[in-house]
Design a protein around this motif. Sequence first.
Motif, PDB file in Angstrom:
ATOM      1  N   LEU A 143      -3.368   7.360 -13.438  1.00 55.08           N
ATOM      2  CA  LEU A 143      -3.611   7.357 -12.000  1.00 55.08           C
ATOM      3  C   LEU A 143      -2.635   6.434 -11.277  1.00 55.08           C
ATOM      4  N   TYR A 144      -2.508   5.193 -11.770  1.00 50.68           N
ATOM      5  CA  TYR A 144      -1.634   4.212 -11.123  1.00 50.68           C
ATOM      6  C   TYR A 144      -0.198   4.728 -11.067  1.00 50.68           C
ATOM      7  N   ARG A 145       0.233   5.383 -12.147  1.00 50.41           N
ATOM      8  CA  ARG A 145       1.597   5.893 -12.193  1.00 50.41           C
ATOM      9  C   ARG A 145       1.795   6.983 -11.139  1.00 50.41           C
ATOM     10  N   LYS A 146       0.836   7.900 -11.036  1.00 51.27           N
ATOM     11  CA  LYS A 146       0.957   9.000 -10.071  1.00 51.27           C
ATOM     12  C   LYS A 146       0.834   8.513  -8.625  1.00 51.27           C
ATOM     13  N   LEU A 147      -0.010   7.485  -8.423  1.00 49.02           N
ATOM     14  CA  LEU A 147      -0.225   6.997  -7.055  1.00 49.02           C
ATOM     15  C   LEU A 147       0.816   5.967  -6.639  1.00 49.02           C
ATOM     16  N   GLY A 148       1.592   5.484  -7.577  1.00 49.61           N
ATOM     17  CA  GLY A 148       2.598   4.484  -7.257  1.00 49.61           C
ATOM     18  C   GLY A 148       2.004   3.137  -6.933  1.00 49.61           C
ATOM     19  N   CYS A 149       0.923   2.745  -7.649  1.00 50.30           N
ATOM     20  CA  CYS A 149       0.286   1.455  -7.399  1.00 50.30           C
ATOM     21  C   CYS A 149      -0.002   0.776  -8.732  1.00 50.30           C
ATOM     22  N   SER A 150      -0.520  -0.462  -8.671  1.00 52.94           N
ATOM     23  CA  SER A 150      -0.751  -1.203  -9.915  1.00 52.94           C
ATOM     24  C   SER A 150      -2.120  -1.859  -9.973  1.00 52.94           C
ATOM     25  N   THR A 151      -2.923  -1.771  -8.902  1.00 53.48           N
ATOM     26  CA  THR A 151      -4.247  -2.405  -8.899  1.00 53.48           C
ATOM     27  C   THR A 151      -5.298  -1.424  -8.402  1.00 53.48           C
ATOM     28  N   ARG A 152      -6.545  -1.771  -8.718  1.00 49.58           N
ATOM     29  CA  ARG A 152      -7.650  -0.926  -8.252  1.00 49.58           C
ATOM     30  C   ARG A 152      -7.745  -0.933  -6.737  1.00 49.58           C
ATOM     31  N   GLN A 153      -7.537  -2.109  -6.133  1.00 49.23           N
ATOM     32  CA  GLN A 153      -7.627  -2.204  -4.673  1.00 49.23           C
ATOM     33  C   GLN A 153      -6.628  -1.267  -3.997  1.00 49.23           C
ATOM     34  N   GLU A 154      -5.402  -1.205  -4.516  1.00 48.61           N
ATOM     35  CA  GLU A 154      -4.405  -0.295  -3.950  1.00 48.61           C
ATOM     36  C   GLU A 154      -4.816   1.158  -4.166  1.00 48.61           C
ATOM     37  N   ALA A 155      -5.349   1.454  -5.349  1.00 48.78           N
ATOM     38  CA  ALA A 155      -5.773   2.820  -5.655  1.00 48.78           C
ATOM     39  C   ALA A 155      -6.910   3.255  -4.736  1.00 48.78           C
ATOM     40  N   ILE A 156      -7.832   2.329  -4.440  1.00 52.53           N
ATOM     41  CA  ILE A 156      -8.955   2.650  -3.550  1.00 52.53           C
ATOM     42  C   ILE A 156      -8.457   2.936  -2.138  1.00 52.53           C
ATOM     43  N   ARG A 157      -7.488   2.149  -1.677  1.00 52.70           N
ATOM     44  CA  ARG A 157      -6.933   2.378  -0.340  1.00 52.70           C
ATOM     45  C   ARG A 157      -6.281   3.761  -0.260  1.00 52.70           C
ATOM     46  N   ILE A 158      -5.518   4.098  -1.297  1.00 53.74           N
ATOM     47  CA  ILE A 158      -4.868   5.413  -1.327  1.00 53.74           C
ATOM     48  C   ILE A 158      -5.908   6.527  -1.442  1.00 53.74           C
ATOM     49  N   ALA A 159      -7.000   6.241  -2.170  1.00 51.37           N
ATOM     50  CA  ALA A 159      -8.049   7.242  -2.349  1.00 51.37           C
ATOM     51  C   ALA A 159      -8.680   7.641  -1.026  1.00 51.37           C
ATOM     52  N   ALA A 160      -8.765   6.689  -0.094  1.00 48.18           N
ATOM     53  CA  ALA A 160      -9.341   6.993   1.216  1.00 48.18           C
ATOM     54  C   ALA A 160      -8.527   8.051   1.939  1.00 48.18           C
ATOM     55  N   ASP A 161      -7.232   8.123   1.640  1.00 50.07           N
ATOM     56  CA  ASP A 161      -6.372   9.141   2.244  1.00 50.07           C
ATOM     57  C   ASP A 161      -6.409  10.448   1.461  1.00 50.07           C
ATOM     58  N   LEU A 162      -6.468  10.339   0.128  1.00 51.44           N
ATOM     59  CA  LEU A 162      -6.354  11.529  -0.708  1.00 51.44           C
ATOM     60  C   LEU A 162      -7.629  12.343  -0.799  1.00 51.44           C
ATOM     61  N   LEU A 163      -8.761  11.661  -0.872  1.00 47.75           N
ATOM     62  CA  LEU A 163     -10.010  12.362  -1.151  1.00 47.75           C
ATOM     63  C   LEU A 163     -10.939  12.331   0.052  1.00 47.75           C
ATOM     64  N   PRO A 164     -11.298  13.476   0.610  1.00 43.58           N
ATOM     65  CA  PRO A 164     -12.195  13.514   1.766  1.00 43.58           C
ATOM     66  C   PRO A 164     -13.537  12.853   1.506  1.00 43.58           C
ATOM     67  N   SER A 165     -13.988  12.846   0.258  1.00 44.49           N
ATOM     68  CA  SER A 165     -15.292  12.272  -0.060  1.00 44.49           C
ATOM     69  C   SER A 165     -15.283  10.758  -0.035  1.00 44.49           C
ATOM     70  N   ILE A 166     -14.090  10.160   0.089  1.00 44.21           N
ATOM     71  CA  ILE A 166     -13.997   8.699   0.118  1.00 44.21           C
ATOM     72  C   ILE A 166     -13.432   8.289   1.467  1.00 44.21           C
ATOM     73  N   ALA A 167     -14.219   8.465   2.520  1.00 39.11           N
ATOM     74  CA  ALA A 167     -13.724   8.179   3.868  1.00 39.11           C
ATOM     75  C   ALA A 167     -13.708   6.691   4.164  1.00 39.11           C
ATOM     76  N   ASN A 168     -14.646   5.956   3.534  1.00 35.29           N
ATOM     77  CA  ASN A 168     -14.731   4.529   3.823  1.00 35.29           C
ATOM     78  C   ASN A 168     -15.126   3.782   2.546  1.00 35.29           C
ATOM     79  N   PRO A 169     -14.208   3.728   1.567  1.00 26.99           N
ATOM     80  CA  PRO A 169     -14.555   3.175   0.254  1.00 26.99           C
ATOM     81  C   PRO A 169     -14.813   1.681   0.304  1.00 26.99           C
ATOM     82  N   ALA A 170     -15.685   1.235  -0.584  1.00 30.05           N
ATOM     83  CA  ALA A 170     -15.960  -0.196  -0.709  1.00 30.05           C
ATOM     84  C   ALA A 170     -15.182  -0.752  -1.896  1.00 30.05           C
ATOM     85  N   VAL A 171     -14.532  -1.887  -1.693  1.00 27.57           N
ATOM     86  CA  VAL A 171     -13.742  -2.477  -2.767  1.00 27.57           C
ATOM     87  C   VAL A 171     -14.663  -3.293  -3.668  1.00 27.57           C
TER      88      VAL A 171
END
Length: 518
Positions: free
Chosen positions: A488-516
Amino acid sequence: MNPNDAIAAKVEVERALSTGNHELIARSILFHCWPLFNTDWDLMRAAVSALPRDVIEEHPVLLITDPMSYTSSRIATWSLPAIHPDTARALSPDQLDLLILGHMIAHRMKGNESQALDYARQFAHRIIETRACSRDRTDGPLWFYHLQIGSTFLSAGDTARALLEFSSATQLARLSIQDDAVRLTLSRTALAHAVRGSLDNADSALADAFMQAPPSPAHVRSSTATMVAASALISADRMTDDLDEKISALEPYDSVEVTWPFALLARTRALLAHEHPHEALEALQLASQTHAARPGSFASDVMTSAAVEALTAAEEFGAARKILAQDGAHQGLFTQLTAVRLALHTDDFGSAANGIRILSTDPTLGLGQRVECALLAAWLQCARAGDLDEYTAAKVARWGANPDHRRLFASVPSVLIERVTARVPAQSSESMTANISDLQHVLLRSRPQLTGREKRVLEAITTHGTTAAIARALHVSPNTIKSQLRSLYRKLGCSTRQEAIRIAADLLPSIANPAVPS
């Protein structure tokens, strides 16, 4: 206007002013309201300005001429009680007309569109069912009543009903002896057509308005602001060379005219068409500081849709979804169209298809909105299938050749234009290209292709704080989760969960307001 009526009105109001009796002044203005409004505007404003606020608020029709009313309507806490039946019975038909008119306009000034609409419907019904002497006269206010009823529907976004009222107002205005009546009714007609995207009709009404007598002091601000807003909206849709000039002529952000949301619509459309999303957000911020846009109002629809479109253009998809979620069930027509656009940008094809299905059955859509809805459907077809059928391509090419739709074509991806060009005959393609060749089309962001398991992990990290917890929730081993996270990190171009969660808010409609997770 009967000269004797105008002279009598002036004499009586001046006499009342000399007494200093506030109630007497108010009654004299109300009794001679219409002749004063048309022939002694300055005297009427001066007389109303001399009254205390509590007296003015007791007689809502005076708010129309009070120079402080529009400003105080935004900051004051005053409210209008409903018209009591005993009060209505004690008034003559003409007096009750003025009382209902005053309540309708006062609620509109306060942004209470639902209550203003109630009075507009009541007033429209009353005009049909109840006779009043002043309405039967060519120098009477009937054209003005229809104009104000239509303006209330226009402020609520009901352009179709507004046009019906403006049509009646224009016919009556042509019979009226007020020289500038037709100019004002036609300018509002042009604005309603421009909002609907019926630009030829808007052009025609605007050209006719310009040929009429210049506006009188009572109507100069509203007439000018309306014509400028209509002209700016037409130029924004056509993206003409003089668009910046038209925008600069608009009323300021803190305008008190009924046309302020239409001026804001023209501003934001121009900024977004020129690819300035952050400037559009700044314009919305400035407008929101001086105007309260209530949910369900046209102004709210303009503000919400422009904000979502600007954030989408800036690729801040999570923030755009959050605004849509806050709007809830009150989404207006423009917001619904923008929600479909956001869904297409984020590959949420199911939501896009559902939104298009709902919009395509809406009988209130204007010409421009119907073309936009069909254009979004073509975008959806192209995104899903990678191509267009010949029928759809031919329709898009025909719209693309029409200068009225240049703004809409600037907001679709270039791949859609390429597919149309490949599908239609050369002549159709050339006509479209000649019209839109100078436009910068939407560039779709390259999106990582995630497997189903990777998407489940991406959703899981927003609610589970540890790798072990994610593994338990998905019924796999922790080592499997670690492997999928690395992928996941490789495909998203990130290295931490926090960065992945931020990107997830853009990629996945079901995660409109994710909690870190902590």
